[in-house]
Design an enzyme around this catalytic site. Structure first.
Site, PDB file in Angstrom:
ATOM      1  N   ASN A  85     -11.866   8.831  15.981  1.00  0.00           N
ATOM      2  CA  ASN A  85     -13.044   8.045  16.289  1.00  0.00           C
ATOM      3  C   ASN A  85     -12.656   6.796  17.079  1.00  0.00           C
ATOM      4  O   ASN A  85     -11.484   6.539  17.332  1.00  0.00           O
ATOM      5  CB  ASN A  85     -13.793   7.694  14.999  1.00  0.00           C
ATOM      6  N   HIS A 115      10.771  -3.026  12.841  1.00  0.00           N
ATOM      7  CA  HIS A 115      11.690  -4.078  13.250  1.00  0.00           C
ATOM      8  C   HIS A 115      12.740  -4.282  12.171  1.00  0.00           C
ATOM      9  O   HIS A 115      12.461  -4.117  10.987  1.00  0.00           O
ATOM     10  CB  HIS A 115      10.925  -5.382  13.512  1.00  0.00           C
ATOM     11  N   GLY A 142     -11.926   5.044   7.998  1.00  0.00           N
ATOM     12  CA  GLY A 142     -11.889   3.950   8.957  1.00  0.00           C
ATOM     13  C   GLY A 142     -11.031   2.781   8.495  1.00  0.00           C
ATOM     14  O   GLY A 142     -11.015   2.415   7.324  1.00  0.00           O
ATOM     15  N   THR A 165       2.017   3.232   2.759  1.00  0.00           N
ATOM     16  CA  THR A 165       3.401   2.774   2.857  1.00  0.00           C
ATOM     17  C   THR A 165       4.413   3.845   2.452  1.00  0.00           C
ATOM     18  O   THR A 165       5.612   3.640   2.617  1.00  0.00           O
ATOM     19  CB  THR A 165       3.626   1.538   1.961  1.00  0.00           C
ATOM     20  N   ARG A 180      -2.382   4.303  -3.185  1.00  0.00           N
ATOM     21  CA  ARG A 180      -1.854   5.027  -4.340  1.00  0.00           C
ATOM     22  C   ARG A 180      -2.726   6.247  -4.596  1.00  0.00           C
ATOM     23  O   ARG A 180      -3.918   6.240  -4.347  1.00  0.00           O
ATOM     24  CB  ARG A 180      -1.881   4.143  -5.588  1.00  0.00           C
TER      25      ARG A 180
END
Length: 182
Positions: A85, A115, A142, A165, A180
């Site tokens: 989208n 980084h 979204g 993550t 989670r």
């Protein structure tokens, strides 16, 4: 044999993003984005042809609504029937693979760029990336943010606004920051 900065980038090794070849590739992607992001009112077949010209691989029936932003484009693979989208960002310093029939909501960011954690290395303006793999038939709400190196299993759901993550198992629903399993 010494690897070029582009080869190092794609491999996920430390590289210099200011390398002339990469700067030229990024500028070419910028020109392509200008063209692609002006296609909203175009016939879907014309838009798909332009999309295929800028990305590594694009399956049949793919729909990416502009605006769409990439670093390079050539490291992105979209399977058949993928939908992105408005306002998606893919930082593709490494491979980004999105499986067939995956649907991605507006404002989603898929970020392979990373980084160094060591400030001395970071001060050398070196960076690296880690690939992202998103399975088939995934739904990403979204504003979700997918961080470097994660894999999302087939049929998974990522809730809107989630920050992913770590890997998401096949068929799982994840929400939150950090995301989670629910």
């Amino acid at each position: 044999m010494t690897l070029s900065n582009k080869q190092k980038m794609i491999a996920g090794d430390l590289y210099d993003a200011g390398d002339p070849e990469l700067v030229a590739d990024c500028a070419a992607a910028g020109r392509w984005m200008e063209r692609y992001n002006a296609t909203l009112a175009m016939d879907p077949a014309e838009r798909l042809a332009i999309l295929r010209a800028g990305l590594g691989s694009v399956g049949d029936g793919v729909n990416v609504r502009p605006p769409f932003h990439v670093d390079y484009g050539y490291n992105i693979t979209l399977g058949d029937g993928v939908f992105l989208n408005f306002g998606c960002v893919i930082l593709d310093v490494c491979a980004v693979t999105i499986g067939a029939k995956t649907q991605i909501g507006p404002g989603v960011q898929i970020l392979t760029a990373d980084h160094p954690r060591d400030p001395a290395v970071r001060a050398q303006m070196l960076e690296y990336g880690r690939p992202i793999v998103i399975g088939a038939n995934v739904w990403i709400g979204g504003g979700a943010l997918l961080l470097p190196g994660i894999t999302v299993g087939d049929d998974a759901i990522i809730g809107a606004g989630s920050v992913v993550t770590r890997d998401v198992p096949e068929g799982a629903t994840v929400v939150g920051n950090p995301a989670r399993v629910r």
